[in-house]
Write a protein that holds these residues in place. Structure first.
Motif, PDB file in Angstrom:
ATOM      1  N   UNK A 139       3.647  29.983  20.433  1.00 26.14           N
ATOM      2  CA  UNK A 139       5.076  30.197  20.623  1.00 26.14           C
ATOM      3  C   UNK A 139       5.708  30.865  19.407  1.00 26.14           C
ATOM      4  N   UNK A 140       5.255  30.475  18.211  1.00 22.32           N
ATOM      5  CA  UNK A 140       5.808  31.068  16.993  1.00 22.32           C
ATOM      6  C   UNK A 140       5.486  32.560  16.905  1.00 22.32           C
ATOM      7  N   UNK A 141       4.249  32.933  17.259  1.00 19.42           N
ATOM      8  CA  UNK A 141       3.881  34.350  17.252  1.00 19.42           C
ATOM      9  C   UNK A 141       4.710  35.141  18.250  1.00 19.42           C
ATOM     10  N   UNK A 142       4.947  34.548  19.425  1.00 13.20           N
ATOM     11  CA  UNK A 142       5.733  35.238  20.447  1.00 13.20           C
ATOM     12  C   UNK A 142       7.182  35.401  20.005  1.00 13.20           C
ATOM     13  N   UNK A 143       7.763  34.341  19.439  1.00 17.71           N
ATOM     14  CA  UNK A 143       9.156  34.417  19.007  1.00 17.71           C
ATOM     15  C   UNK A 143       9.330  35.391  17.847  1.00 17.71           C
ATOM     16  N   UNK A 144       8.374  35.397  16.911  1.00 15.90           N
ATOM     17  CA  UNK A 144       8.475  36.326  15.784  1.00 15.90           C
ATOM     18  C   UNK A 144       8.358  37.765  16.237  1.00 15.90           C
ATOM     19  N   UNK A 145       7.559  38.011  17.285  1.00 10.56           N
ATOM     20  CA  UNK A 145       7.396  39.383  17.771  1.00 10.56           C
ATOM     21  C   UNK A 145       8.655  39.911  18.449  1.00 10.56           C
ATOM     22  N   UNK A 146       9.627  39.014  18.721  1.00  7.60           N
ATOM     23  CA  UNK A 146      10.913  39.488  19.234  1.00  7.60           C
ATOM     24  C   UNK A 146      11.551  40.433  18.224  1.00  7.60           C
ATOM     25  N   UNK A 286      14.105  39.548  25.770  1.00  6.02           N
ATOM     26  CA  UNK A 286      14.180  38.439  26.720  1.00  6.02           C
ATOM     27  C   UNK A 286      12.818  38.098  27.313  1.00  6.02           C
ATOM     28  N   UNK A 287      11.929  39.070  27.385  1.00  3.71           N
ATOM     29  CA  UNK A 287      10.634  38.831  28.011  1.00  3.71           C
ATOM     30  C   UNK A 287       9.673  38.076  27.092  1.00  3.71           C
ATOM     31  N   UNK A 288       9.714  38.342  25.808  1.00  4.38           N
ATOM     32  CA  UNK A 288       8.720  37.763  24.900  1.00  4.38           C
ATOM     33  C   UNK A 288       8.821  36.249  24.771  1.00  4.38           C
ATOM     34  N   UNK A 289      10.019  35.637  24.690  1.00  6.95           N
ATOM     35  CA  UNK A 289      10.041  34.164  24.652  1.00  6.95           C
ATOM     36  C   UNK A 289       9.426  33.532  25.894  1.00  6.95           C
ATOM     37  N   UNK A 290       9.708  34.110  27.072  1.00  8.86           N
ATOM     38  CA  UNK A 290       9.135  33.566  28.311  1.00  8.86           C
ATOM     39  C   UNK A 290       7.616  33.722  28.301  1.00  8.86           C
ATOM     40  N   UNK A 340       7.197  45.483  30.240  1.00  5.24           N
ATOM     41  CA  UNK A 340       6.455  44.296  30.672  1.00  5.24           C
ATOM     42  C   UNK A 340       5.067  44.244  30.044  1.00  5.24           C
ATOM     43  N   UNK A 341       4.334  45.350  30.136  1.00  2.00           N
ATOM     44  CA  UNK A 341       2.982  45.377  29.582  1.00  2.00           C
ATOM     45  C   UNK A 341       3.009  45.352  28.056  1.00  2.00           C
ATOM     46  N   UNK A 342       3.996  46.019  27.451  1.00  2.00           N
ATOM     47  CA  UNK A 342       4.112  45.994  25.995  1.00  2.00           C
ATOM     48  C   UNK A 342       4.381  44.580  25.498  1.00  2.00           C
ATOM     49  N   UNK A 343       5.120  43.798  26.288  1.00  2.00           N
ATOM     50  CA  UNK A 343       5.393  42.411  25.940  1.00  2.00           C
ATOM     51  C   UNK A 343       4.090  41.619  25.857  1.00  2.00           C
ATOM     52  N   UNK A 344       3.220  41.761  26.866  1.00  2.00           N
ATOM     53  CA  UNK A 344       1.949  41.051  26.847  1.00  2.00           C
ATOM     54  C   UNK A 344       1.063  41.447  25.685  1.00  2.00           C
TER      55      UNK A 344
END
Length: 467
Positions: A139-146, A286-290, A340-344
């Motif tokens: 979760x931390x990696x995803x939130x930081x990538x925001x 908005x997509x990266x936290x989810x 979408x794909x860039x988020x993943x």
């Protein structure tokens, strides 16, 4: 007075997460706005597309290839020092580039120096998250990538506004002041401690004297350690990851660099062209936290690398939309699907690496991975620029990007599947062999020997890490 040590997953970890987010917004996302300056730089320096393409390629190459130097800085000093040094270097490079009278000078300052500074700030922000977070690391990696998404959203719009107001030289000078905020982010990083007790053990026996190694042998040993060549030899998953990602990055950065020039070439207004990159970044906010919450689920931990390869495959196929038409609404649809794909890809690229290698060797593994990615980042944009100059057709650039991404995803997927099958087969063979405890029962040991054996089998270690 020594600074207080912070616990992993503690309250201060979320402040560090915010610092990492801002640092990534300032560094990784910055090359996305270079396309805004292409027309002005080509006019002032009387250069072609392929020649100007060397600026983002050198910047992107240094953003990755400086990894081993960053790893040394982090281990010798701390993540705090590395991030602050990076902010100073990035700022000096942009300020010095305002005095450029030739492309060589521009490449050395805005490309080489600024890229190296961004590397120090970015990679230390990734490493510090692995030290501050254990339970909530995905979760931390995803939130930081925001932060990357925020940067991709704001940098092109800010660059377009400042370019019309101050020109590219004044804009680069102001960017130098903005990069100094990396120093503020670095000052937030405080030491972190993990709660463990040192393993009780007897004093080690005196080692026999060994001959002093030569300077060359010492240098080779240091390079092997900081570039994780030992992991590359013995960890099949890491070898597959590094090879596939190096190939993938030959195509991944091309849409970020050429999307705005592509839109301008087909008559789309400058502001609307810059808005396309901002749409990608805005959606990712908005997509990266989810996506981070989904990727952090324990039930999906074993499948994260396959989700990652699927995101790369979709990302490559999405680039084909740009070859259909250059109409604004088609490109806007492309940006929505691409986000979408860039988020993943964005939230899993470093999390998968953390899953593959031990965390204590992560800086070294990141250094090797970044060095190879830096080479491909240096080659990719100029190759696309040459292709564009030869054909005068932007569609071939997006075909090129799609080809690299799709082939890399297939290689990673097949490679990870083969590595997992091999690991399961080895585990099955190991279970069939008698264990040491079955061959030598503990019945013949004294109670003191049993206690010592238990302590050796279940050691509890304490490591204090200065970040």
């Amino acid at each position: 007075m020594a600074p207080a040590l912070e616990q992993a997953d503690g309250r201060w970890a979320w402040v560090v997460l915010l610092a990492s987010l801002v640092s990534q917004a300032l560094t990784v996302a910055f090359p996305s706005c270079i396309g805004v300056f292409f027309a002005d730089l080509m006019r002032d320096f009387q250069a072609s597309n392929s020649e100007i393409s060397w600026l983002p390629s050198i910047m992107g190459a240094m953003l990755h290839a400086g990894g081993p130097l960053c790893s040394i800085l982090v281990k010798r000093f701390s993540c705090r020092v590395a991030m602050m040094v990076g902010g100073v270097l990035a700022s000096l490079g942009m300020v010095a580039s305002t005095f450029s009278r030739s492309l060589i000078h521009l490449f050395l300052t805005a490309g080489l120096v600024t890229g190296l500074g961004m590397c120090f700030s970015f990679q230390s922000s990734i490493t510090v998250l692995g030290l501050y977070f254990v339970r909530h690391r995905p979760q931390a990696n995803a939130l930081a990538s925001i932060g990357i998404s925020i940067g991709v959203t704001l940098w092109p719009l800010l660059a377009r506004y400042l370019l019309e107001t101050l020109g590219w030289r004044g804009t680069f000078f102001l960017f130098g002041g903005i990069f100094l905020h990396c120093c503020v982010c670095g000052a937030i990083l405080r030491p972190v401690a993990t709660a463990v007790v040192p393993e009780p053990r007897e004093d080690p026996p005196l080692l026999p004297k060994t001959p002093t190694r030569s300077c060359l042998a010492t240098c080779v040993s240091a390079i092997q350690h900081h570039l994780a060549f030992d992991i590359l030899r013995h960890n099949m998953g890491f070898c597959i990851y590094v090879t596939g990602m190096t190939w993938m990055l030959l195509g991944f950065p091309l849409p970020h660099i050429f999307l705005v020039p592509y839109a301008l070439h087909h008559g789309i207004d400058e502001y609307w062209a810059a808005m396309l990159m901002s749409v990608i970044g805005f959606c990712n906010i908005f997509l990266r936290p989810i996506a981070g919450l989904l990727a952090g689920r324990k039930s999906l931990a074993a499948y994260r690398k396959y989700l990652f390869t699927g995101a790369i495959l979709i990302n490559g196929l999405t680039n084909l939309i740009c070859t259909v038409s250059a109409d604004f609404w088609v490109l806007l649809s492309y940006c929505l699907v691409y986000s979408l794909s860039m988020c993943g890809c964005g939230i899993l690229i470093y999390q998968v690496l953390m899953d593959i290698v031990p965390m204590d060797r992560f800086p070294s593994a990141l250094g090797l991975f970044s060095t190879l990615c830096g080479i491909t980042s240096l080659i990719s944009p100029p190759l696309a620029g040459l292709l564009l100059d030869a054909t005068n057709n932007f569609s071939y650039v997006f075909y090129m990007s799609s080809c690299f991404l799709v082939s890399a995803s297939l290689f990673l997927g097949v490679g990870f599947y083969a590595a997992d099958k091999k690991l399961k087969r080895e585990d099955g063979q190991a279970k069939m062999e008698p264990t040491a405890s079955e061959i030598t029962p503990m019945g013949g040991l004294t109670s003191e020997d049993k206690d010592r054996t238990k302590r050796q089998l279940c050691p509890e270690n304490m490591y204090v890490t200065s970040v």
